[in-house]
Write a protein that holds these residues in place. Structure first.
Motif, PDB file in Angstrom:
ATOM      1  N   ALA A  56      10.886   4.787   4.510  1.00  0.00           N
ATOM      2  CA  ALA A  56      10.180   3.542   4.824  1.00  0.00           C
ATOM      3  C   ALA A  56      11.053   2.327   4.552  1.00  0.00           C
ATOM      4  O   ALA A  56      11.049   1.368   5.328  1.00  0.00           O
ATOM      5  N   LEU A  57      11.806   2.350   3.464  1.00  0.00           N
ATOM      6  CA  LEU A  57      12.684   1.218   3.165  1.00  0.00           C
ATOM      7  C   LEU A  57      13.779   1.088   4.211  1.00  0.00           C
ATOM      8  O   LEU A  57      14.120  -0.016   4.636  1.00  0.00           O
ATOM      9  N   ALA A  58      14.312   2.216   4.657  1.00  0.00           N
ATOM     10  CA  ALA A  58      15.328   2.171   5.717  1.00  0.00           C
ATOM     11  C   ALA A  58      14.738   1.627   7.011  1.00  0.00           C
ATOM     12  O   ALA A  58      15.408   0.917   7.760  1.00  0.00           O
ATOM     13  N   LEU A  59      13.471   1.924   7.272  1.00  0.00           N
ATOM     14  CA  LEU A  59      12.827   1.435   8.498  1.00  0.00           C
ATOM     15  C   LEU A  59      12.459  -0.038   8.417  1.00  0.00           C
ATOM     16  O   LEU A  59      12.581  -0.763   9.395  1.00  0.00           O
ATOM     17  N   THR A  60      11.998  -0.483   7.243  1.00  0.00           N
ATOM     18  CA  THR A  60      11.491  -1.848   7.137  1.00  0.00           C
ATOM     19  C   THR A  60      12.491  -2.822   6.546  1.00  0.00           C
ATOM     20  O   THR A  60      12.462  -4.002   6.871  1.00  0.00           O
ATOM     21  N   GLY A  61      13.322  -2.349   5.624  1.00  0.00           N
ATOM     22  CA  GLY A  61      14.245  -3.238   4.928  1.00  0.00           C
ATOM     23  C   GLY A  61      13.561  -4.080   3.872  1.00  0.00           C
ATOM     24  O   GLY A  61      14.173  -4.955   3.275  1.00  0.00           O
ATOM     25  N   ASN A  62      12.293  -3.820   3.617  1.00  0.00           N
ATOM     26  CA  ASN A  62      11.511  -4.624   2.690  1.00  0.00           C
ATOM     27  C   ASN A  62      10.710  -3.690   1.788  1.00  0.00           C
ATOM     28  O   ASN A  62       9.905  -2.904   2.290  1.00  0.00           O
ATOM     29  N   PRO A  63      10.895  -3.772   0.466  1.00  0.00           N
ATOM     30  CA  PRO A  63      10.190  -2.847  -0.427  1.00  0.00           C
ATOM     31  C   PRO A  63       8.666  -2.960  -0.353  1.00  0.00           C
ATOM     32  O   PRO A  63       7.961  -1.967  -0.487  1.00  0.00           O
ATOM     33  N   HIS A  64       8.159  -4.158  -0.128  1.00  0.00           N
ATOM     34  CA  HIS A  64       6.704  -4.330  -0.035  1.00  0.00           C
ATOM     35  C   HIS A  64       6.146  -3.632   1.198  1.00  0.00           C
ATOM     36  O   HIS A  64       5.136  -2.924   1.113  1.00  0.00           O
ATOM     37  N   ASP A  65       6.781  -3.848   2.325  1.00  0.00           N
ATOM     38  CA  ASP A  65       6.340  -3.178   3.553  1.00  0.00           C
ATOM     39  C   ASP A  65       6.511  -1.667   3.435  1.00  0.00           C
ATOM     40  O   ASP A  65       5.699  -0.903   3.948  1.00  0.00           O
ATOM     41  N   ALA A  66       7.584  -1.245   2.756  1.00  0.00           N
ATOM     42  CA  ALA A  66       7.821   0.190   2.569  1.00  0.00           C
ATOM     43  C   ALA A  66       6.682   0.814   1.772  1.00  0.00           C
ATOM     44  O   ALA A  66       6.157   1.867   2.148  1.00  0.00           O
ATOM     45  N   TRP A  67       6.283   0.168   0.675  1.00  0.00           N
ATOM     46  CA  TRP A  67       5.166   0.691  -0.120  1.00  0.00           C
ATOM     47  C   TRP A  67       3.890   0.739   0.710  1.00  0.00           C
ATOM     48  O   TRP A  67       3.128   1.707   0.639  1.00  0.00           O
ATOM     49  N   ASP A  68       3.631  -0.307   1.488  1.00  0.00           N
ATOM     50  CA  ASP A  68       2.435  -0.326   2.328  1.00  0.00           C
ATOM     51  C   ASP A  68       2.430   0.837   3.312  1.00  0.00           C
ATOM     52  O   ASP A  68       1.411   1.501   3.516  1.00  0.00           O
ATOM     53  N   LEU A  69       3.584   1.069   3.954  1.00  0.00           N
ATOM     54  CA  LEU A  69       3.678   2.172   4.913  1.00  0.00           C
ATOM     55  C   LEU A  69       3.443   3.524   4.242  1.00  0.00           C
ATOM     56  O   LEU A  69       2.732   4.374   4.779  1.00  0.00           O
ATOM     57  N   VAL A  70       4.051   3.716   3.085  1.00  0.00           N
ATOM     58  CA  VAL A  70       3.895   4.997   2.392  1.00  0.00           C
ATOM     59  C   VAL A  70       2.444   5.199   1.962  1.00  0.00           C
ATOM     60  O   VAL A  70       1.888   6.290   2.119  1.00  0.00           O
ATOM     61  N   GLN A  71       1.818   4.155   1.454  1.00  0.00           N
ATOM     62  CA  GLN A  71       0.422   4.284   1.029  1.00  0.00           C
ATOM     63  C   GLN A  71      -0.485   4.611   2.207  1.00  0.00           C
ATOM     64  O   GLN A  71      -1.350   5.496   2.110  1.00  0.00           O
ATOM     65  N   GLU A  72      -0.291   3.930   3.319  1.00  0.00           N
ATOM     66  CA  GLU A  72      -1.113   4.210   4.500  1.00  0.00           C
ATOM     67  C   GLU A  72      -0.841   5.616   5.023  1.00  0.00           C
ATOM     68  O   GLU A  72      -1.760   6.340   5.413  1.00  0.00           O
ATOM     69  N   THR A  73       0.418   6.025   5.007  1.00  0.00           N
ATOM     70  CA  THR A  73       0.777   7.370   5.459  1.00  0.00           C
ATOM     71  C   THR A  73       0.122   8.433   4.580  1.00  0.00           C
ATOM     72  O   THR A  73      -0.478   9.384   5.088  1.00  0.00           O
ATOM     73  N   LEU A  74       0.233   8.264   3.269  1.00  0.00           N
ATOM     74  CA  LEU A  74      -0.354   9.250   2.361  1.00  0.00           C
ATOM     75  C   LEU A  74      -1.874   9.271   2.454  1.00  0.00           C
ATOM     76  O   LEU A  74      -2.490  10.323   2.297  1.00  0.00           O
ATOM     77  N   THR A  75      -2.474   8.137   2.746  1.00  0.00           N
ATOM     78  CA  THR A  75      -3.921   8.093   2.964  1.00  0.00           C
ATOM     79  C   THR A  75      -4.292   8.933   4.174  1.00  0.00           C
ATOM     80  O   THR A  75      -5.228   9.740   4.133  1.00  0.00           O
ATOM     81  N   ARG A  76      -3.540   8.782   5.241  1.00  0.00           N
ATOM     82  CA  ARG A  76      -3.823   9.550   6.456  1.00  0.00           C
ATOM     83  C   ARG A  76      -3.563  11.040   6.260  1.00  0.00           C
ATOM     84  O   ARG A  76      -4.280  11.875   6.805  1.00  0.00           O
ATOM     85  N   VAL A  77      -2.523  11.367   5.504  1.00  0.00           N
ATOM     86  CA  VAL A  77      -2.264  12.779   5.195  1.00  0.00           C
ATOM     87  C   VAL A  77      -3.414  13.331   4.357  1.00  0.00           C
ATOM     88  O   VAL A  77      -3.894  14.445   4.595  1.00  0.00           O
ATOM     89  N   GLY A  78      -3.865  12.553   3.365  1.00  0.00           N
ATOM     90  CA  GLY A  78      -4.954  12.994   2.500  1.00  0.00           C
ATOM     91  C   GLY A  78      -6.235  13.272   3.251  1.00  0.00           C
ATOM     92  O   GLY A  78      -6.934  14.259   2.980  1.00  0.00           O
ATOM     93  N   VAL A  79      -6.549  12.432   4.231  1.00  0.00           N
ATOM     94  CA  VAL A  79      -7.760  12.619   5.025  1.00  0.00           C
ATOM     95  C   VAL A  79      -7.702  13.928   5.805  1.00  0.00           C
ATOM     96  O   VAL A  79      -8.716  14.607   5.977  1.00  0.00           O
TER      97      VAL A  79
END
Length: 157
Positions: free
Chosen positions: A19-42
């Motif tokens: 995510a950091l490589a894709l966004t270049g921004n740690p905040h956006d990277a965390w947001d992407l990972v959290q949303e991704t893990l939420t979708r995986v969890g569902v």
């Protein structure tokens, strides 16, 4: 959620690096990972027997492309933001590379990251991007050419 917690603990740092490589921004990277893990969890009950890692990477890449297309920006508020957490990177990434990746369009950036960092073949890159193999190769070729232009010149001793 049999095995989901263990999956999250094992994959979070890897997903953060992607995510950091894709966004270049740690905040956006965390947001992407959290949303991704939420979708995986569902979908965990269906995914755990298959390939949850592949689903997670594809979801993360597509969420990032959608985020970039919408052009979401941070909104200033009266409250100061939380202090950013230090990202734990699996591999060191050169700062110039993160900056250069940030200058690529989302599809090219995703293609380069998936091919070079994740070491996926062209068909897998295309599947993650939701496009044909030829289009994925085009994104990769253009992205790599642009990175070569942006790479700092290296002095050879």
């Amino acid at each position: 959620m049999d095995g989901f917690i263990e999956y999250v603990e094992a994959e979070t740092s890897r997903l953060l690096g992607l995510a950091l490589a894709l966004t270049g921004n740690p905040h956006d990277a965390w947001d992407l990972v959290q949303e991704t893990l939420t979708r995986v969890g569902v979908r965990w009950q269906r995914l755990r027997a298959g390939n949850p890692g592949g689903y997670a990477r594809t979801t993360l890449v597509r969420l990032n492309i959608d985020r970039a297309r919408r052009g979401l920006r941070e909104v200033t508020t009266e409250m100061p933001p939380e202090q950013p957490r230090e990202l734990e990177m699996v591999d060191d990434v050169e700062p110039w590379l993160l900056t250069a990746l940030g200058r690529l369009p989302p599809q090219q950036r995703a293609a380069v990251v998936l091919k070079v960092i994740e070491d996926l073949d062209h068909a897998s890159v295309a599947a993650h991007l939701g496009c044909s193999v030829g289009t994925a190769r085009s994104h990769l070729s253009r992205g790599l050419a642009r990175l070569r232009e942006l790479a700092p010149t290296q002095e050879v001793d």
